[in-house]
Design an enzyme around this catalytic site. Structure first.
Site, PDB file in Angstrom:
ATOM      1  N   TYR A 138       0.679  -1.360   0.161  1.00  0.00           N
ATOM      2  CA  TYR A 138      -0.163   0.360   0.212  1.00  0.00           C
ATOM      3  C   TYR A 138       1.255   1.029   0.158  1.00  0.00           C
ATOM      4  CZ  TYR A 138      -5.023  -1.408   1.107  1.00  0.00           C
ATOM      5  OH  TYR A 138      -6.102  -2.027   0.305  1.00  0.00           O
ATOM      6  N   LYS A 189       2.538 -15.559   2.188  1.00  0.00           N
ATOM      7  CA  LYS A 189       2.492 -16.039   1.539  1.00  0.00           C
ATOM      8  C   LYS A 189       3.835 -16.571   1.084  1.00  0.00           C
ATOM      9  CE  LYS A 189       0.940 -17.856  -2.731  1.00  0.00           C
ATOM     10  NZ  LYS A 189       0.086 -19.033  -3.379  1.00  0.00           N
ATOM     11  N   ASP A 221      -3.856 -17.416   0.774  1.00  0.00           N
ATOM     12  CA  ASP A 221      -4.974 -19.047  -0.261  1.00  0.00           C
ATOM     13  C   ASP A 221      -5.608 -19.413   0.210  1.00  0.00           C
ATOM     14  OD1 ASP A 221      -2.369 -19.871  -0.484  1.00  0.00           O
ATOM     15  OD2 ASP A 221      -2.157 -21.049  -2.408  1.00  0.00           O
ATOM     16  N   ASP A 245      -7.017  -6.597   3.829  1.00  0.00           N
ATOM     17  CA  ASP A 245      -8.207  -5.898   3.052  1.00  0.00           C
ATOM     18  C   ASP A 245      -8.969  -6.634   2.669  1.00  0.00           C
ATOM     19  OD1 ASP A 245      -9.094  -3.706   2.351  1.00  0.00           O
ATOM     20  OD2 ASP A 245      -8.387  -4.231  -0.144  1.00  0.00           O
ATOM     21  N   ASP A 249     -13.168  -8.427   3.829  1.00  0.00           N
ATOM     22  CA  ASP A 249     -14.293  -8.002   3.013  1.00  0.00           C
ATOM     23  C   ASP A 249     -14.768  -9.268   3.115  1.00  0.00           C
ATOM     24  OD1 ASP A 249     -13.371  -5.182   2.504  1.00  0.00           O
ATOM     25  OD2 ASP A 249     -14.949  -5.768   0.667  1.00  0.00           O
TER      26      ASP A 249
END
Ligand code: IPM
Ligand code: MG
Length: 354
Positions: A138, A189, A221, A245, A249
């Site tokens: 970001y 990851k 994942d 982020d 959601d």
């Protein structure tokens, strides 16, 4: 309690107005609450040509806490990137040093059937996503769009995490886990990204200081899959900015609606910015149909984390609970047999229940 109120754009103004009703009710009951308004996002651009006007940052710095609605709107989509509403949000997070973003996903018994997942999968769910908020891809430099020697254009961003950044968010994660079910799952990851490999190394080190907490590591994942397969396996999920982020959601839908998910973004002294996890929903703005409960629950988080008032926090949560129990629903969480009401009526109902 000096609170900066930044309604922002879209449904932001409507939902914040409901949360302010709650704050005003608390003030009537004797709490010393002081509110001051400022612009952010598209509203900041309209008022001062900047998604984070200087006056807004100044007010926010001088306040104990910030209550924010949401930013963004179609009319700003064509602006140059530094002028876009989202930049206001990213800059205030960075400017206030709000590195710890808490996004709790809790399923209220009344809303078990509002989730798109089967009731048995989500019933009783109570997880907390702790998202690092001021680092990662970001904010990494360099970034941009460049022309390669071949003449082809290329977009690029930079992901990085420094040791101190990982350490401080990991400590927050463990401190929270100690007060909850003492389980922390760090999501990365590390099978592909060096940044993640390093993240895992540091979290593993910090974990040694918290032997009471059960630590696990999971690839992002797999975490995305596990969140819909068996979400109750999680207690605290600790993760970086971009994975957080996305996963937050996803987690919001476990609760029935993203309209139910509050958030707290804290600095190292528990000064905080409180906002719903959802966006400005320009498609339903101005229609008085948005769900204000995520914003109202964000005020409950503010009382708990910044003001150390677990009593007031509990009172707000109980009021929200009561309203749901009465069968009152905004459209996003509506089901047959319930009473559909608008945003403003929902705010009034919570104040009455308070
Ligand atoms: C969020 C939002 C923001 C983010 C956007 C609006 C910049 O999606 O708070 O999750 O990506 O952090
Ligand atoms: Mg998001």
């Amino acid at each position: 309690m000096k609170i900066a109120v930044l309604p922002g754009d879209g449904i932001g103004t409507e939902i914040v107005a409901q949360a302010v009703k709650v704050l005003e009710a608390l003030r009537k009951d004797g709490e010393k609450i002081e509110l001051e308004y400022a612009h952010i996002g598209g509203a900041g651009y309209d008022a001062a040509g900047d998604p984070l006007p200087e006056a807004t940052l100044k007010l926010s710095k001088e306040s104990d806490a910030v209550l924010l609605g949401a930013v963004g709107g179609y009319q700003y989509d064509t602006l140059a990137r530094p002028l876009r509403p989202e930049q206001g949000l990213l800059r205030i997070r960075k400017g206030l040093g709000l590195f710890a973003n808490l996004r709790p996903a809790r399923v209220y018994p009344e809303l078990v059937n509002a989730s798109t997942l089967r009731a048995e999968v989500v019933s009783g769910l109570d997880i907390l996503i702790l998202r690092e908020l001021t680092g990662d891809i970001y904010f990494g430099q360099p970034r941009g769009i460049r022309t390669l020697d071949s003449g082809e254009r290329q977009g690029f961003d930079t992901m990085h995490y420094s040791e101190s950044e990982v350490r401080r968010i990991a400590h927050v994660g463990y401190q929270i886990a100690l007060k909850r079910n003492k389980k922390l799952c760090s999501v990365d990851k590390a099978n592909v990204l060096d940044t993640s490999m390093f993240w895992r190394e540091i979290v593993t080190e910090v974990a040694k200081e918290y032997p009471q907490v059960e630590t696990s590591h999971m690839y992002v994942d797999n975490a995305a899959m596990q969140l819909v397969r068996f979400p109750k396996q999680f207690d605290v999920i600790l993760t970086g900015n971009i994975f957080g982020d996305i996963l937050s959601d996803e987690a919001s839908m476990l609760t029935g609606s993203i309209g139910m998910l509050p958030s707290a973004s804290l600095d190292s002294n528990n000064k905080g910015l409180y906002e719903p996890s959802h966006g400005s929903a320009p498609d339903i703005a101005g229609k008085d149909i948005a769900n204000p409960l995520a914003t109202i629950l964000s005020v409950a988080m503010m009382m708990q984390y910044t003001f150390g008032r677990a009593d007031v926090s509990q009172r707000i949560e109980t009021a929200v609970h009561k309203v749901l129990h009465q069968g009152l629903r905004t459209g996003d969480i509506f089901e047959a047999g319930m009473q559909k009401i608008g945003c403003s009526a929902m705010g009034d109902a919570v104040v009455k229940a308070l």
